[in-house]
Design an enzyme around this catalytic site. Structure first.
Site: not given
Lengths: 903, 903
Positions: B33, B103, B112, B114, B347, B470, B787, B855, B875
Site C-alpha cells: 500500500k 493503516r 488479519g 489491523m 494495486r 488434512h 517414457s 506419462c 514431451y
C-alpha cells in the site's frame, strides 16, 4: 607363408613370443596340457617328444565347415617327420616303429571332448615287427586291439559295447575272469574280431597308414569341441565357446614293458589333507589307463623308492622342480619305460578345502609363495566349507574305492546331506515336513512347481541341467546342498528308482550327497565338523588376511550367544541387532498385541512399560559380550500387522461362526478381524513400517531407546564399555530423521542424566530406500552413520518383492541369464551398487567421517564384499558363521586392488 | 545518525536507492500500500500527503519486545511536522485541523492485521472547531464517533459490540432504522456514550492529543503483525513470518463534504469478464467505508461522468496512466473532496480466470505488454478452471448482494460443488454413496477417519485449518472442491447446524461452494461450462504459448473419443494408451479369465485369438483419430490376478458352502480359489507384471503387437498415417528388452509382410523402476524411446505403496511438512527428479535422438512440467482435459528459463 599352426614341444618359446609373452596366452594357444608338456620340456624335464596343433587351427577348422586351414596339415605332416628324426624311429617301419598318442587339450580342463587314442602307428605289419622286436606277442596284440577299439569308438563313433561284448565272450570262452588272463593268441583273435566290427560299422577297413590314423584322430579331436556334452559343460561352467581345443601328438612310451617299467599318477602334496608328502599310486608293468581304471590294485607311490629307486629319486627331484617352477601343488602323470622316467602331464592339483588352506599356509612359510599369494589362493567358499559339517574325506575315499560312489557331476550348491530318496516334490514334502524325515529329492530337473519339495529336502540331485539350472539356482538360494547334471544317472519314474555307475537306488533308500564336490554315494557317510578354534592353519591364514584388509568385518546378531560366536570368529562390531525378533517371543507377543490394539494412549503406554524390562535385558547381554566394540541396534522395522494373527484364519472363523449362528465370542472375533483389516496394506513392504511407523507412533521407539540406554548404563556401571549405535530404519527423506532423531536423543540424554552415566553413542540410519541413497548428502547432515540395507534396497531398486519374485520369475531370470546373478545374493553393481556408490560419495561430502557399512545378506557374499571395499565402506556385517569368510574376502579385495594375484 | 525508519511519499526515490533500486525491495520495505501511494505521488497523481513507517521498524519493534527502535518515533514525529507544513494544517488546531488515517500495509495483501483508523486528530476541541468551520455538526460528530469506535476497538481492543449496542439503542430511541437518519445532536450524545465506554473498558480517557493517538495506532499496527489471525493466515498462505508490516499515515480527505464530494472503488477493467471498461462503484457525499459496507446503494462508476464530470474525466486519465505505468489492471480507491479528486490506493486487481486471460491477451494486443508477459500472467490453474464447470459469476455476485454468501475463506481445492450439508463422514458416505445424493461435508476439521466421507462428498468445508491441513491436502489429492479455515463459521454439532454471516444452515440443507475463490453460498448456484472452442482469448493465448514452448504436449488416452478431445485441445501425440482397460470390459473379461486359467498352451492361444479382434478394433479407432501423430501403446502391465474375482469373496463362499455341507459347485469354487491363491503376491505392485509377465507368458503381448500392427495396416490402407510406438512397461534390466523386444518386432514385421504395408514405428520402454533410471545408458541401447512412469517411479524411489500411503502416513507427512509436497502430485525433484535427470543424460549419451517423455500423472502438473522442461524432455503427456494447462505451463517454463517474467 601360411600361419604357424603346429608347435613342437621344443618351440614353446616361439609360441610365447607369438602371444606376446603371456603364459595365459600360451595356455590359450596350446591348451593346458600342451602348454605344460612344452613347459616341462623347456625346463629340461624328461618329456617324450611331441607337438601341439593349436586351438586356432581347431577354430579355423570348425569355422571353415570342418576343413583344415591352409597349410595346417602340411605343418602337422612335417612335425611328424621331425618327430621321426628326433626319436630315430619311423612310422610304419616294422623294424623300428614310431607310435604316438593323440589327445585333446583346451585352455581349461574340460570333460566331454575326445580324450585319448593311444598306440597310433600300429598296423598289421608293425604289430608283426614289434612281436619280433619285443618277443612279447601278448603285449603287442593287446596294444593293437586297444588302438582298434579306441580308434573305432572315439574317432569313428562305433558303439563301444560292440567291442566290449567281444571281450566278454572271449573271457567266457577262455574261462577267465579278467582281461589280464587272456593270452597272446586270444588277443590276436580279438584284434581280428575288432577289425571286422570296425569294417561292418564304418564301411571301411581299419586304416593301416599311421599318417591317415593321425589325420583322422586330429579331425576327431577338433570335432569333439562341438559335441553336445562339451557344449553343455561349457554352458554350465561358463566357459566361452570360441576357445577351441588343441591336439597333442606325443611319442608313446610304455610302462608295460616288464618289471623295469611302470606308470603312475601323483600329487606333490596330499590333496586331501594338504600335508607335504608325495601322494599317489603306481603300477609296475602297466599302462596309464590301468591305474585310472582301477583294474589292478595300485601301489602307494612311496613303495617306488624300493621297487624303482633310481626312477623314484629322479621323480622326487622333478616334483620339487615343478613346485618351485609353478609355485603350486602339482598333479602329474608319469611312465617308466625300461627304467627311464617320462613325464606325461603336469597341472595344478585339485584339492579339498582343508588341503587348500594348509598348502597355502605351508608354501608361504616355506617361502615358496608370499603371504599375499597364500591369502589369494584360498577361496572364500573353501573357508565356508570348513565351518560347516562335511563328509569325512577318508570315508568318501573308502566309499569310492568300494564302488559306492554313484556319480560325480556339477557341484551346484555346497554342503553335505544324507537322506532317503524321494522322486517327487509332494512326497519330499510329505516325508520331509510332515514326517520329519531327512529327504534327498531326486529329479531329472526341477520346475517352479517343485520348490515346496526342494525346500523340504536336505539335498537335491538332478540328472539334467547345469550350474544355472532352476534346481541349482533355487538350491543355492536356500542353502540346500545340490548336485545337477548327473547325466550318467538314469531315472526310472515308473519303477521309482534310478541307476548310475551300475548301482540301482530305490525310492526310500538312503544316499549321501556332497554338493561341494558334486559326488553322491550309496548309504550314509559320516560327517565331521571342526570348530574354528581347532583349525590352526585357517587361523593363521585369517590372521594374515586381517593384516591386508581395509574393510572391517562386523556381524549381524540379535542375541548374546550369537554375538559371542561372532566375536570369537573375529567380528569387530555388531552391524545389525534386529529388535523386533524379540517382540515375537511367546511371553511378549500378547503384550505387543495389547500395545498395538490399545484404544487410548494410557493403555498403549502401559503395554510399552511392560515391554521395557524385556528389551533392556536383551541389550544388557549384548553390550556385555561386545564390550569395547560398537553395537548397532535397529529400532522396530516391520509393519505392526506382522505381530497380529493371520487374517484368513480369523476371517474364516468369523464366517463359520456367522453361518452356524454362534454368537458367543463372535463380537470379539469381529472386532479382532476389523482391527486386522484396518491394518491391511496392499503392499506392506512399502507401507507403514520403519521410521514411518515411528513418526506415527513414537512411543515404541522411545521405549526402545530408553531400554538401549538403560542397558548401556547398567553395563557401564559394571566397568565394561558399551558402545551403542541407534539405527533408524527405512528413512526416505531427511525430514524424517530431523523430526524423530532429536526426540530419541532426548530420551537417551534423559536416561544418562537419570543414571549419572555418560555413554558414547551414535545415531544413524539404514540406507535401504532408493531415495535415501539419492539424497544421501542431505541425510548425512543428520545421520552419523549409514548402513546399507541391501535386501530392501535391492527390492525397491529393482521393484522386486523378494518373496514373490524368488518364488516366481526371478529364478527363471537367473536361469535364462536375464540377470547374470541373483541380485539378492550378490549386489547388482550396475544398479543397486551405483546407488550405493553415490550414497557413500555424497554422504562423505557432507560428513567426511561418516561411518558406512552394510547389513543386508550381501555382507557375507565375497563378490559383494569386494564391491563394498571398492566403494570405500568402513565395514561389512554378516551372519556370525560367515565372519571368517568375510575376513578373507575383504583381504582379497584389498590385495587385488593393489595388483596382487594368486600366481 | 540512526537508521531511516520513516519515508514520506515524496521520498520513494530514497527508499528505492536504499534497497538497491528494486521495486520488490521497495514493496518489502514500505509494504504494498505504501509503495503504491508513494509511486502514485512520484508520477504526479493526486495523492494526499502522507508517509510510511517501514516494515523494518515493525520488525525492530517486535524484536525489541514491543519497543520502538532508536530514533524511530523521533522520525515519525518529524514526519508529522512535515505533514503539517505540506498541508498547511495543524494537529489539534481547532481552526485548521490536520486529520489523518493510519493503516497497516505489508508486502503482500494480508487479512488479519489491523486495518484502518480514520479521522485521527479529532478531539473535543477540534470537533468543536470543525463544526464551526464546516457548519456541519452531524458530519463532524459522526466522524468523531467513528474515531472513538475504531480507535477503541481496533487500537485498544474494546469489544466492538459495546459500541454497536449504543448505536442500536440510539436508533430505537430516535425511532429510525439507519444510522444515516440520526441527527447531529444524537451523534454528539453517542460520542459521549462512546467515550464513557472507552474509559470504562480501557481505564483511561479517550486520548485528546492527536500525536498520542498516532503513536498508539502505530504500535497497534506493529502488534497486529503477530495477531493469531495474521499468523494463521501466513501459515496457510506460505508467507514468511519475518516480513513485518509497514504503517501508513495519510492525510484525511472527505468524500462526505456535500454533493460535490464522493468516494469510490474501481478497476481499470472488468475483473469478472476482463472487458476493457472502467468498472466500479461510487457514492456521492460518502466516506469509503460506506461503499464497502454496502449500507447505501452504490452507483456504477459510469454515472460519475454525469454527476461529477470533471473528476470523472481526471479519474479516467489517471486510470490510463496507472495501467500504462504498472502494465497491469489496477484496483483503485479514490475520494472526491469538494470536487478535488484524491487517489487513496492502487494495486494490481484480482480477477477471475476468464478475466485474467482476456486482460492478458488484450493488453498484449494493445501493446501494453509483450506476448511473453501475457503468457506468463495467466496461471495454469486459471486455464484449468476455465475447462471445468464453474459457478456463473453473475449469479455469485447476485447471491453476495442478496446476503447469501455464507463465508469467504481459504480456497483449498478448486472447483464448484453443490450439495446438502452433512456434518459427519458416515452420514456423508451414507447419503453420497448409498443414496446417491450430492453432499457437502462440513466439519471443524478432518482426520484420517473422515476420508471415506470426504471421498463420498462433492465438496468439503471446514471452519479450521489452513491450505496444508488434512482436509486441504486430501481434497486436492482427490480433486474434491474444498474451503478450509472459515473461522467466522460456528458449527453446532448438537443441533446439527452451522452459522456464519448471520445465516444458519441445518444438516440436509443445500449450499454451494466455490473451492477456487473460497466462497460458500446458501442454496444452489447455477453452473456454466464453456468448451475450449468457444474461448477465443484462451485459444489465442495458447497459440502464443505454443510459439514459446520447447516441450511438446501429448495426452494419455485409451479410447478414440478421448484421443479426439486431446487432439482438439492441442495434443501432439498420445503418450500413453493403456491396453489393459480394454481387458476389463464386460464382454471380454470372461475370455481374459479363460486365457489366464488355461491349463494347456492351445487353450490359452484360443483365448488370445478371441481377444485379438477386439484389441485390433481398439487401435484402429485410435490410429484414425491420431493420423500423422505418434501413438504410444503400452503393452499389458497389471498382474493377472487383477482380472480375477476378489479372493475374500470366493474364500467366504467356499467356507460357507463347506460349513453348510453344500457340494454342488463346491469343486469349481475351490478350484477357482486355488487359482486365485496361486496368483497371490505379498506385494503385487512389485510382482509379476509388466515386462516380467511378458517374459513368462509372451503370448499376450505378441497378440497385442499383432493387433497394433494389423490395426495400423488397416488404417494405412485407408490413406491415413498411423505412427505406432510400442511401449514395454516395468523394464528393470536391459536384458529384459533384449529378450522380448526382438520377439515383438518379429511379430510386427510378420504382420507388415502379410499385409504388404510398411508402417513407421518405434519400440521403447517405460522408465518406472529406479534401476532402469540408473542403468539408462544400457537400456537406451535397445529402447528407442523412454517414457517416465512417474507414478511407479515415485512409489519405488520412496518405497511408498501409493494406495496404502495416501490413506495413511503420506498425507500426514505433507500436513506436518515432512514432505514439502505430495510427491504423487508434484515430482520430487531431489529424489525422483534426480533419477530422471540422470536417465535423460545417460540415455542420450547412448542414443542422442532418444525420445523422452513422461506419462505419469505428473505430466499435467505445472511445476512438474517445468521440471520436465528443465531436464530436456521431448514431451509431457497428460489427461486430455489438462492439455491446455500443460501447453501454458510448458511455455512458461521455457520463458522463465530465458529470463522472462510476468512484470
Amino acid at each position: 607363408m601360411s600361419k604357424k599352426w603346429v608347435y613342437s614341444f621344443e618351440e614353446v618359446a616361439d609360441a610365447e613370443k607369438y602371444v606376446g609373452g603371456s603364459w595365459e596366452g600360451v595356455r590359450a594357444l596350446l591348451g593346458g596340457k600342451g602348454a605344460n608338456l612344452a613347459e616341462m620340456a623347456r625346463v629340461g624335464l624328461p618329456v617324450p617328444h611331441g607337438f601341439t596343433v593349436t586351438t586356432e587351427a581347431c577354430n579355423a577348422y570348425l569355422a571353415a565347415g570342418e576343413t583344415f586351414a591352409e597349410g595346417m596339415w602340411d605343418q602337422e605332416a612335417e612335425a611328424l617327420k621331425a618327430l621321426e628324426e628326433r626319436t630315430g624311429k619311423k612310422f610304419g617301419d616294422p623294424k623300428n616303429p614310431l607310435l604316438v598318442s593323440c589327445r585333446s587339450g583346451a585352455k581349461f580342463s574340460m570333460p566331454g571332448m575326445m580324450d585319448t587314442v593311444l598306440n597310433i602307428g600300429l598296423n598289421d605289419e608293425v604289430a608283426a615287427g614289434m612281436v619280433e622286436l619285443t618277443g612279447d606277442a601278448r603285449f603287442v596284440y593287446d596294444a593293437y586291439r586297444r588302438l582298434v577299439q579306441m580308434f573305432g569308438s572315439v574317432v569313428m563313433g562305433v558303439d563301444d559295447d560292440l567291442f566290449e561284448d567281444v571281450l566278454t565272450e572271449a573271457r567266457a570262452k577262455a574261462g577267465v575272469k579278467t582281461d589280464a588272463e587272456l593270452n597272446a593268441e586270444q588277443w590276436k583273435e580279438i584284434v581280428a574280431e575288432f577289425k571286422k566290427i570296425f569294417k561292418a560299422e564304418t564301411g571301411r577297413d581299419f586304416p593301416q597308414d599311421p599318417i591317415e590314423q593321425i589325420k583322422l584322430a586330429t579331425e576327431a579331436v577338433f570335432k569333439s569341441w562341438n559335441s553336445k556334452r562339451a557344449i553343455d559343460y561349457r554352458n554350465a561352467a561358463g566357459i566361452a565357446h570360441d576357445l577351441g581345443t588343441a591336439v597333442n601328438v606325443v611319442t608313446m612310451v610304455f610302462g608295460n614293458m616288464g618289471n623295469n617299467s611302470g606308470t603312475g599318477v601323483a600329487f606333490t602334496r596330499d590333496p586331501s589333507t594338504g600335508e607335504r608328502v608325495l601322494y599317489g599310486d603306481y603300477l609296475i608293468n602297466a599302462q596309464g589307463e590301468d591305474v585310472v581304471a582301477g583294474i589292478r590294485n595300485t601301489t602307494p607311490i612311496a613303495e617306488m623308492a624300493k621297487e624303482l629307486p633310481e626312477a623314484y629319486k629322479q621323480f622326487v627331484e622333478i616334483c620339487d622342480i615343478l613346485e618351485k617352477h609353478y609355485h603350486e601343488m602339482q598333479d602329474m602323470e608319469f611312465t617308466i619305460e625300461n627304467g627311464k622316467l617320462w613325464m606325461l602331464q603336469t597341472r595344478d592339483g585339485k584339492r579339498t578345502a582343508r588341503a587348500a588352506i594348509k598348502i597355502a599356509v605351508d608354501m608361504a612359510n616355506e617361502g615358496l609363495i608370499t603371504r599375499e599369494q597364500a591369502v589369494l589362493r584360498v577361496t572364500p567358499d573353501q573357508v565356508d566349507t570348513l565351518l560347516h559339517p562335511q563328509f569325512d574325506e577318508a570315508a568318501k575315499k573308502a566309499a569310492s574305492a568300494e564302488g559306492k560312489r554313484i556319480t560325480k557331476a556339477v557341484n551346484a550348491s555346497p554342503g553335505a546331506a544324507v537322506g532317503i530318496v524321494a522322486f517327487d516334490a509332494d512326497l519330499a514334502e510329505k516325508w520331509g515336513v510332515e514326517e520329519g524325515k531327512d529327504v534327498i529329492m531326486v529329479r531329472p530337473f526341477t520346475r517352479p512347481d517343485d520348490v515346496h519339495g526342494m525346500l523340504a529336502a536336505k539335498g537335491i540331485l538332478t540328472s539334467e541341467g547345469g550350474a544355472t539350472s532352476h534346481a541349482a539356482v533355487v538350491a543355492r538360494q536356500f542353502g540346500v546342498p545340490c548336485i545337477v547334471g548327473a547325466s550318467d544317472m538314469v531315472i526310472d519314474a515308473e519303477k521309482r528308482q534310478f541307476t548310475a555307475n551300475g548301482i540301482t537306488i530305490k525310492e526310500g533308500e538312503t544316499i549321501s550327497i556332497d554338493g561341494g564336490s558334486g559326488e553322491a554315494f550309496v548309504g550314509e557317510l559320516p560327517m565331521v565338523v571342526t570348530e574354528l578354534e581347532e583349525q590352526e592353519d585357517l587361523q593363521t591364514l585369517l590372521k594374515w588376511a586381517d593384516d591386508f584388509r581395509r574393510l572391517e568385518v562386523w556381524a549381524n546378531a540379535d542375541y548374546p550367544q550369537d554375538a559371542q560366536r561372532a566375536r570369537n570368529y573375529g567380528a569387530q562390531g555388531i552391524g545389525l541387532c534386529r529388535t523386533e525378533h524379540m517382540f515375537f517371543e511367546e511371553v511378549r507377543l500378547p503384550t505387543v498385541q495389547k500395545m498395538i490394539l490399545a484404544k487410548v494412549e494410557s493403555e498403549r503406554q502401559e503395554a510399552l512399560d511392560a515391554l521395557l524390562p524385556y528389551q533392556r535385558d536383551d541389550f544388557t547381554g549384548l553390550f556385555r559380550v561386545m564390550t569395547g566394540l560398537p553395537v548397532i541396534i535397529r529400532l522396530i522395522d516391520p509393519p505392526l500387522h506382522e505381530f497380529m494373527p493371520d487374517h484368513d484364519e480369523v476371517f474364516a472363523k468369523v464366517i463359520e461362526m456367522r453361518v452356524k449362528g454362534e454368537t458367543e465370542g463372535l463380537a470379539e472375533q469381529e472386532a479382532l478381524l476389523a482391527a486386522i483389516e484396518s491394518m491391511h496394506e496392499s503392499n506392506p513392504m512399502m507401507g507403514l513400517r520403519g521410521v514411518r511407523l515411528s513418526m506415527m507412533m513414537p512411543g515404541i521407539v522411545k521405549m526402545q531407546v530408553r531400554a538401549i540406554f538403560e542397558a548401556a548404563c547398567i553395563v557401564k556401571k559394571e566397568g565394561l564399555e558399551p558402545k551403542p549405535e541407534v539405527m533408524i530404519p527405512l528413512t526416505g527423506h531427511v525430514n524424517e530423521l530431523k523430526t524423530i532423531q532429536p526426540q530419541l536423543e532426548e530420551v537417551a540424554k534423559a536416561v544418562m542424566a537419570e543414571q549419572g552415566v555418560t555413554i558414547e553413542y551414535k545415531f544413524g540410519t539404514m540406507i535401504e530406500i532408493p531415495r535415501a541413497a539419492v539424497t544421501a548428502a542431505e541425510i548425512a547432515e543428520v545421520a552419523e552413520f549409514f548402513s546399507f540395507g541391501t535386501n530392501d534396497l535391492t527390492q525397491m531398486t529393482f521393484g522386486y518383492s523378494r518373496d514373490d519374485a524368488e518364488a516366481g520369475f526371478l529364478l527363471k531370470y537367473v536361469e535364462d541369464g536375464i540377470l547374470p546373478r541373483n541380485p539378492f545374493q550378490t549386489i547388482d553393481q550396475d544398479g543397486v551398487g551405483q546407488l550405493m556408490k553415490w550414497a557413500v560419495e555424497n554422504g562423505r561430502n557432507t560428513r567426511p567421517d561418516l561411518e558406512v557399512g552394510i547389513c543386508g545378506e550381501h555382507g557375507g557374499d565375497p563378490d559383494s564384499i569386494a564391491f563394498c571395499h571398492s566403494i570405500n565402506q568402513n565395514y561389512v556385517s554378516c551372519s556370525p558363521f560367515r565372519v571368517p569368510v568375510a575376513r578373507l574376502a575383504a583381504a582379497q579385495a584389498a590385495l587385488r586392488e593393489k595388483g596382487f594375484s594368486a600366481k
